[in-house]
Scaffold this active site. Sequence first.
Site, short mmCIF file in Angstrom:
data_model
loop_
_atom_site.label_atom_id
_atom_site.label_comp_id
_atom_site.label_asym_id
_atom_site.label_seq_id
_atom_site.Cartn_x
_atom_site.Cartn_y
_atom_site.Cartn_z
N GLY A 31 6.97 -2.00 6.61
CA GLY A 31 8.34 -2.49 6.61
C GLY A 31 9.35 -1.61 7.31
O GLY A 31 9.09 -0.45 7.61
N SER A 90 11.27 5.89 15.42
CA SER A 90 10.06 5.44 16.13
C SER A 90 10.44 5.19 17.58
O SER A 90 10.84 4.09 17.94
CB SER A 90 9.52 4.17 15.49
OG SER A 90 9.02 4.47 14.22
N LEU A 91 10.31 6.20 18.39
CA LEU A 91 10.80 6.12 19.76
C LEU A 91 9.77 5.42 20.67
O LEU A 91 10.01 4.36 21.20
CB LEU A 91 11.11 7.54 20.26
CG LEU A 91 11.85 7.66 21.58
CD1 LEU A 91 13.23 7.03 21.50
CD2 LEU A 91 11.96 9.12 22.01
N HIS A 92 8.64 6.06 20.86
CA HIS A 92 7.46 5.48 21.53
C HIS A 92 7.60 5.18 23.01
O HIS A 92 6.59 4.97 23.69
CB HIS A 92 6.97 4.22 20.83
CG HIS A 92 6.75 4.41 19.36
ND1 HIS A 92 6.09 5.49 18.84
CD2 HIS A 92 7.12 3.66 18.29
CE1 HIS A 92 6.05 5.40 17.52
NE2 HIS A 92 6.68 4.31 17.17
N CYS A 140 3.45 8.44 1.32
CA CYS A 140 3.99 7.50 2.29
C CYS A 140 4.19 6.17 1.58
O CYS A 140 3.23 5.55 1.11
CB CYS A 140 2.99 7.36 3.44
SG CYS A 140 3.52 6.19 4.69
N CYS A 181 -1.36 5.89 9.98
CA CYS A 181 -0.13 5.24 10.48
C CYS A 181 -0.44 3.92 11.15
O CYS A 181 -1.30 3.84 12.01
CB CYS A 181 0.54 6.09 11.54
SG CYS A 181 1.09 7.66 10.98
N CYS A 217 1.46 -2.12 16.23
CA CYS A 217 1.47 -1.86 14.78
C CYS A 217 0.80 -2.99 14.01
O CYS A 217 1.13 -4.15 14.20
CB CYS A 217 2.92 -1.70 14.30
SG CYS A 217 3.06 -1.55 12.51
N ASN A 265 -3.66 4.81 16.25
CA ASN A 265 -4.73 4.43 15.32
C ASN A 265 -5.13 2.99 15.61
O ASN A 265 -4.32 2.09 15.46
CB ASN A 265 -4.25 4.56 13.87
CG ASN A 265 -4.12 6.01 13.46
OD1 ASN A 265 -5.03 6.80 13.64
ND2 ASN A 265 -2.97 6.36 12.92
N CYS A 309 6.62 -7.04 7.61
CA CYS A 309 7.75 -6.56 8.40
C CYS A 309 8.24 -7.70 9.28
O CYS A 309 7.44 -8.48 9.80
CB CYS A 309 7.30 -5.39 9.28
SG CYS A 309 8.67 -4.57 10.13
N GLU A 356 0.83 -1.19 0.00
CA GLU A 356 0.00 0.00 0.00
C GLU A 356 0.87 1.25 0.00
O GLU A 356 1.92 1.30 0.63
CB GLU A 356 -0.89 0.01 1.24
CG GLU A 356 -1.91 -1.09 1.20
CD GLU A 356 -2.81 -1.11 2.42
OE1 GLU A 356 -4.01 -1.30 2.23
OE2 GLU A 356 -2.32 -0.93 3.54
N CYS A 397 6.44 -4.79 16.47
CA CYS A 397 6.05 -3.74 17.42
C CYS A 397 4.60 -4.01 17.83
O CYS A 397 3.75 -4.27 16.97
CB CYS A 397 6.23 -2.37 16.80
SG CYS A 397 7.94 -2.11 16.27
N1 SAH Z 1 9.00 0.53 10.21
C1 SAH Z 1 9.30 1.89 10.27
C2 SAH Z 1 8.43 2.74 9.37
C3 SAH Z 1 6.96 2.43 9.28
S1 SAH Z 1 5.88 2.78 10.62
C4 SAH Z 1 9.23 2.37 11.68
O1 SAH Z 1 8.80 1.63 12.53
O2 SAH Z 1 9.65 3.50 11.91
C5 SAH Z 1 5.51 4.50 10.58
C6 SAH Z 1 5.18 5.05 11.99
O3 SAH Z 1 3.85 4.70 12.43
C7 SAH Z 1 6.13 4.49 13.02
O4 SAH Z 1 6.55 5.49 13.91
C8 SAH Z 1 5.25 3.50 13.73
O5 SAH Z 1 5.75 3.19 14.99
C9 SAH Z 1 3.92 4.21 13.75
N2 SAH Z 1 2.80 3.31 14.03
C10 SAH Z 1 2.73 1.98 13.89
N3 SAH Z 1 1.52 1.52 14.26
C11 SAH Z 1 0.79 2.59 14.64
C12 SAH Z 1 -0.56 2.77 15.10
N4 SAH Z 1 -1.39 1.74 15.20
N5 SAH Z 1 -0.97 4.02 15.38
C13 SAH Z 1 -0.14 5.09 15.22
N6 SAH Z 1 1.13 4.98 14.77
C14 SAH Z 1 1.60 3.75 14.49
FE1 SF4 Z 2 7.66 -2.93 11.48
FE2 SF4 Z 2 7.68 -0.25 11.85
FE3 SF4 Z 2 5.46 -1.68 12.33
FE4 SF4 Z 2 7.56 -1.90 13.96
S1 SF4 Z 2 6.29 -0.04 13.61
S2 SF4 Z 2 6.32 -3.62 13.14
S3 SF4 Z 2 9.25 -1.72 12.52
S4 SF4 Z 2 6.44 -1.43 10.35
#
Ligand code: SAH
Ligand code: SF4
Length: 362
Positions: free
Chosen positions: A168, A222-224, A106, A342, A120, A299, A113, A93, A117
């Site tokens: 990814g 992607s700190l979180h 994007c 996201c 995600c 999300n 992946c 996508e 996480c």
């Molecule tokens: N894999 C890479 C890039 C893709 S994710 C990474 O992890 O950085 C793009 C962003 O969306 C990342 O910061 C990810 O942590 C965040 N993300 C993933 N799932 C999400 C969700 N359900 N709600 C909001 N952000 C999310």
């Molecule tokens: Fe993969 Fe990024 Fe999702 Fe983590 S947040 S599972 S690295 S796509």
Amino acid sequence: MTHTTLIGLSFDALKTELHSKLGVESYRARQIWEWIYRFGKTSFDDMTNLSKDMRTSLSEHYTIERPFISMEQCSADGTQKWLLQFEDKNEVETVFIPESDRGTLCISSQVGCTLTCSFCHTGTQTLVRNLTAADILHQIMVAKDRLNDWGAPTDPRKLTNVVLMGMGEPFYNYENVKTAMSILMDENGIGFGKRRITLSTSGIVPFIDQCADDLGLNLAISLHAVRDDLRNELVPINKKYPLKELLDSCRRYAEKTQNRRITFEYVMLNGVNDSVADAKELIRRIKGIPAKINLIPFNPWPGSGYTCSAPDKIKTFASIIEHAGYMSPVRTPRGQDILAACGQLKSESKRPVKHKVTEVIY
Ligand code: SAH
Ligand code: SF4
């Protein structure tokens, strides 16, 4: 006979390929490159400054066609999403997000992946394969086709920014990402400036250093979470590259890129990582790094087990960070109605697909 695509070869590789197979001279390779990447042509027949014979021979050996668009959707807020299907039937996508002053695409770097996480959606789809440089570029080229965004270099562009924030982990497909981004930045082609490209990573430290040397793009992390125990849970790759190492590599990245600001992405998970103490610890840990903190409202997706922090909680969190002198915008979720926001991206690849949908929803 399946034809080899010319998309995704660096200019040098294209020159060598065409010279060794068809005896094409270097200045002709330059013309072909411009037809492909400056004018967005998808057929050799359109390359009017080449002889008929050369066009025929090119089309006998190669293709510059796009992948199949298996779905195109437009959200109520203008966000557009394309599902692209490659020759091997794998799908990814790509999402276009128009704003008043820019248009951001994007793109994905892998089908699925390998990382997991916990919040995600993509992480629940195990890796199917790395995208090739062609697959990565095709996402941009299809978007430019659909947005009617090819043309003279001086024309205003609809597509102004590219973010590697789709499916990814870009650093686990680094060679292909690097080739594709170098082609994207080539001034004789699409000509994207490196400040208009952002690579988002979950924090693969060795590649952060390498990317500073090779590409110097904007970096998003992607700190979180700002404690190792919590980050181990949310972003499990933290066990391999813990916070201190990660943040040290960010310091080096900023130094190597003339103090370029690093973006930290921080998903707001209700009751998990959204306390005042978390905000203060965040400030303490990123001290000395030129940074911006993007707060991303979580999300939801079916079965995720998390909820998004309440708006006033997010506001408090943002104001603590802003008081410390950092920008801390709260990302507006876009395209939620078409699961384009996201972390909502996930393709059906690998799972059995009963029937293929081709739908255009406007
Ligand atoms: N894999 C890479 C890039 C893709 S994710 C990474 O992890 O950085 C793009 C962003 O969306 C990342 O910061 C990810 O942590 C965040 N993300 C993933 N799932 C999400 C969700 N359900 N709600 C909001 N952000 C999310
Ligand atoms: Fe993969 Fe990024 Fe999702 Fe983590 S947040 S599972 S690295 S796509």
